[in-house]
Design a protein around this motif. Sequence first.
Motif, PDB file in Angstrom:
ATOM      1  N   ALA A  66      -9.763   3.601  16.296  1.00  0.00           N
ATOM      2  CA  ALA A  66     -10.136   2.630  15.260  1.00  0.00           C
ATOM      3  C   ALA A  66      -9.854   3.181  13.865  1.00  0.00           C
ATOM      4  CB  ALA A  66     -11.609   2.254  15.399  1.00  0.00           C
ATOM      5  N   VAL A  67     -10.172   4.440  13.647  1.00  0.00           N
ATOM      6  CA  VAL A  67      -9.923   5.047  12.336  1.00  0.00           C
ATOM      7  C   VAL A  67      -8.423   5.159  12.073  1.00  0.00           C
ATOM      8  CG1 VAL A  67     -10.129   7.207  11.038  1.00  0.00           C
ATOM      9  CG2 VAL A  67     -12.120   6.269  12.213  1.00  0.00           C
ATOM     10  N   GLU A  68      -7.667   5.537  13.091  1.00  0.00           N
ATOM     11  CA  GLU A  68      -6.227   5.739  12.907  1.00  0.00           C
ATOM     12  C   GLU A  68      -5.497   4.442  12.620  1.00  0.00           C
ATOM     13  OE1 GLU A  68      -2.043   6.567  13.783  1.00  0.00           O
ATOM     14  OE2 GLU A  68      -3.317   5.134  14.819  1.00  0.00           O
ATOM     15  N   VAL A  69      -5.859   3.362  13.320  1.00  0.00           N
ATOM     16  CA  VAL A  69      -5.123   2.117  13.109  1.00  0.00           C
ATOM     17  C   VAL A  69      -5.475   1.447  11.782  1.00  0.00           C
ATOM     18  CG1 VAL A  69      -4.751   1.672  15.559  1.00  0.00           C
ATOM     19  CG2 VAL A  69      -6.712   0.649  14.424  1.00  0.00           C
ATOM     20  N   VAL A  70      -6.602   1.819  11.185  1.00  0.00           N
ATOM     21  CA  VAL A  70      -6.949   1.269   9.867  1.00  0.00           C
ATOM     22  C   VAL A  70      -6.455   2.191   8.756  1.00  0.00           C
ATOM     23  CG1 VAL A  70      -8.852   0.640   8.345  1.00  0.00           C
ATOM     24  CG2 VAL A  70      -8.918  -0.027  10.740  1.00  0.00           C
ATOM     25  N   ALA A  71      -6.635   3.491   8.928  1.00  0.00           N
ATOM     26  CA  ALA A  71      -6.259   4.433   7.868  1.00  0.00           C
ATOM     27  C   ALA A  71      -4.742   4.577   7.728  1.00  0.00           C
ATOM     28  CB  ALA A  71      -6.892   5.797   8.137  1.00  0.00           C
ATOM     29  N   GLY A  72      -4.020   4.468   8.829  1.00  0.00           N
ATOM     30  CA  GLY A  72      -2.559   4.610   8.772  1.00  0.00           C
ATOM     31  C   GLY A  72      -1.894   3.630   7.824  1.00  0.00           C
ATOM     32  N   PRO A  73      -2.125   2.329   7.980  1.00  0.00           N
ATOM     33  CA  PRO A  73      -1.500   1.380   7.054  1.00  0.00           C
ATOM     34  C   PRO A  73      -1.977   1.541   5.615  1.00  0.00           C
ATOM     35  CG  PRO A  73      -2.281   0.237   9.009  1.00  0.00           C
ATOM     36  CD  PRO A  73      -2.765   1.640   9.096  1.00  0.00           C
ATOM     37  N   MET A  74      -3.211   1.989   5.422  1.00  0.00           N
ATOM     38  CA  MET A  74      -3.690   2.203   4.053  1.00  0.00           C
ATOM     39  C   MET A  74      -2.933   3.354   3.389  1.00  0.00           C
ATOM     40  SD  MET A  74      -7.725   1.515   4.605  1.00  0.00           S
ATOM     41  CE  MET A  74      -8.161   1.524   2.879  1.00  0.00           C
ATOM     42  N   VAL A  75      -2.676   4.411   4.133  1.00  0.00           N
ATOM     43  CA  VAL A  75      -1.904   5.539   3.591  1.00  0.00           C
ATOM     44  C   VAL A  75      -0.473   5.095   3.304  1.00  0.00           C
ATOM     45  CG1 VAL A  75      -0.945   7.803   4.169  1.00  0.00           C
ATOM     46  CG2 VAL A  75      -3.351   7.315   4.639  1.00  0.00           C
ATOM     47  N   ILE A  76       0.104   4.341   4.221  1.00  0.00           N
ATOM     48  CA  ILE A  76       1.471   3.857   4.021  1.00  0.00           C
ATOM     49  C   ILE A  76       1.530   2.935   2.801  1.00  0.00           C
ATOM     50  CG2 ILE A  76       3.353   2.529   5.047  1.00  0.00           C
ATOM     51  CD1 ILE A  76       2.298   3.506   7.794  1.00  0.00           C
ATOM     52  N   ALA A  77       0.526   2.092   2.618  1.00  0.00           N
ATOM     53  CA  ALA A  77       0.484   1.215   1.444  1.00  0.00           C
ATOM     54  C   ALA A  77       0.387   2.030   0.161  1.00  0.00           C
ATOM     55  CB  ALA A  77      -0.695   0.246   1.550  1.00  0.00           C
ATOM     56  N   ALA A  78      -0.399   3.108   0.183  1.00  0.00           N
ATOM     57  CA  ALA A  78      -0.518   3.958  -1.009  1.00  0.00           C
ATOM     58  C   ALA A  78       0.821   4.618  -1.334  1.00  0.00           C
ATOM     59  CB  ALA A  78      -1.602   5.012  -0.794  1.00  0.00           C
ATOM     60  N   VAL A  79       1.533   5.077  -0.322  1.00  0.00           N
ATOM     61  CA  VAL A  79       2.854   5.677  -0.546  1.00  0.00           C
ATOM     62  C   VAL A  79       3.821   4.617  -1.059  1.00  0.00           C
ATOM     63  CG1 VAL A  79       4.830   6.735   0.631  1.00  0.00           C
ATOM     64  CG2 VAL A  79       2.512   7.555   1.089  1.00  0.00           C
ATOM     65  N   ALA A  80       3.735   3.411  -0.524  1.00  0.00           N
ATOM     66  CA  ALA A  80       4.625   2.330  -0.974  1.00  0.00           C
ATOM     67  C   ALA A  80       4.354   1.967  -2.429  1.00  0.00           C
ATOM     68  CB  ALA A  80       4.456   1.106  -0.075  1.00  0.00           C
ATOM     69  N   VAL A  81       3.089   1.962  -2.841  1.00  0.00           N
ATOM     70  CA  VAL A  81       2.761   1.682  -4.242  1.00  0.00           C
ATOM     71  C   VAL A  81       3.328   2.776  -5.139  1.00  0.00           C
ATOM     72  CG1 VAL A  81       0.866   1.584  -5.899  1.00  0.00           C
ATOM     73  CG2 VAL A  81       0.761   0.245  -3.807  1.00  0.00           C
ATOM     74  N   CYS A  82       3.183   4.020  -4.723  1.00  0.00           N
ATOM     75  CA  CYS A  82       3.731   5.136  -5.523  1.00  0.00           C
ATOM     76  C   CYS A  82       5.246   5.067  -5.617  1.00  0.00           C
ATOM     77  CB  CYS A  82       3.307   6.475  -4.920  1.00  0.00           C
ATOM     78  SG  CYS A  82       1.553   6.823  -5.076  1.00  0.00           S
ATOM     79  N   GLY A  83       5.889   4.527  -4.595  1.00  0.00           N
ATOM     80  CA  GLY A  83       7.345   4.417  -4.597  1.00  0.00           C
ATOM     81  C   GLY A  83       7.850   3.095  -5.127  1.00  0.00           C
ATOM     82  N   GLN A  84       6.986   2.298  -5.743  1.00  0.00           N
ATOM     83  CA  GLN A  84       7.355   1.021  -6.355  1.00  0.00           C
ATOM     84  C   GLN A  84       7.796  -0.028  -5.329  1.00  0.00           C
ATOM     85  OE1 GLN A  84       6.875   0.446  -9.594  1.00  0.00           O
ATOM     86  NE2 GLN A  84       6.102   2.529  -9.823  1.00  0.00           N
ATOM     87  N   LEU A  85       7.251   0.036  -4.128  1.00  0.00           N
ATOM     88  CA  LEU A  85       7.535  -0.961  -3.096  1.00  0.00           C
ATOM     89  C   LEU A  85       6.309  -1.870  -2.972  1.00  0.00           C
ATOM     90  CD1 LEU A  85       9.136   1.395  -0.427  1.00  0.00           C
ATOM     91  CD2 LEU A  85      10.335  -0.187  -1.925  1.00  0.00           C
ATOM     92  N   ARG A  86       6.173  -2.794  -3.895  1.00  0.00           N
ATOM     93  CA  ARG A  86       4.952  -3.607  -3.993  1.00  0.00           C
ATOM     94  C   ARG A  86       4.770  -4.554  -2.806  1.00  0.00           C
ATOM     95  NH1 ARG A  86       6.967  -3.219  -9.070  1.00  0.00           N
ATOM     96  NH2 ARG A  86       5.647  -2.107 -10.565  1.00  0.00           N
ATOM     97  N   ARG A  87       5.827  -5.209  -2.401  1.00  0.00           N
ATOM     98  CA  ARG A  87       5.699  -6.143  -1.272  1.00  0.00           C
ATOM     99  C   ARG A  87       5.400  -5.402   0.029  1.00  0.00           C
ATOM    100  NH1 ARG A  87      11.018  -8.734  -2.157  1.00  0.00           N
ATOM    101  NH2 ARG A  87      10.872  -8.836  -4.395  1.00  0.00           N
ATOM    102  N   THR A  88       6.017  -4.266   0.197  1.00  0.00           N
ATOM    103  CA  THR A  88       5.737  -3.445   1.377  1.00  0.00           C
ATOM    104  C   THR A  88       4.285  -3.000   1.374  1.00  0.00           C
ATOM    105  OG1 THR A  88       8.021  -2.656   1.344  1.00  0.00           O
ATOM    106  CG2 THR A  88       6.448  -1.377   2.632  1.00  0.00           C
ATOM    107  N   ALA A  89       3.784  -2.618   0.222  1.00  0.00           N
ATOM    108  CA  ALA A  89       2.384  -2.212   0.119  1.00  0.00           C
ATOM    109  C   ALA A  89       1.462  -3.373   0.464  1.00  0.00           C
ATOM    110  CB  ALA A  89       2.091  -1.694  -1.285  1.00  0.00           C
TER     111      ALA A  89
END
Length: 140
Positions: A66-89
């Motif tokens: 449960a923690v992995e399936v929720v935290a994984g996309p949140m981390v990926i969204a944070a990386v996408a925001v840092c990389g200027q990928l707003r729609r991906t985030a």
Amino acid sequence: MDRRPAAPWAPSAVVLLTVAWLLGALVLLQWWFDISVEFWPDSDSTQDAGADQRAHKSNTALLLLAVEVVAGPMVIAAVAVCGQLRRTAAVYLLIAFGFCLLAVPVAPEAYRDINSPSPPPPAPTRCQERSGGEASCPGG
């Protein structure tokens, strides 16, 4: 509207993190399934000595999943925001929100089962004199 291009590292970082997230979820799901299959023959008996161990292992795997399936996309969204990928985030935040809706009913119960409260301390067994001079103690 100020539109900056995505960082050159961002798409590959998102792809690598997505693959790691999916593989981690599959490994944890397989572990949870293996625990269920391992103890399946014993599930019919009502006086199973390993029931507590089985429940602890199963709840641990379920909570980690449960923690992995929720935290994984949140981390990926944070990386996408840092990389200027707003729609991906935004997409990964929606995925995290969806999995969060699924995990909310499951995770607290699994956590409570893993960290069950300790039993209350035993009542004091001192002998106390009662009014009238009686000192009747349990056990003599």
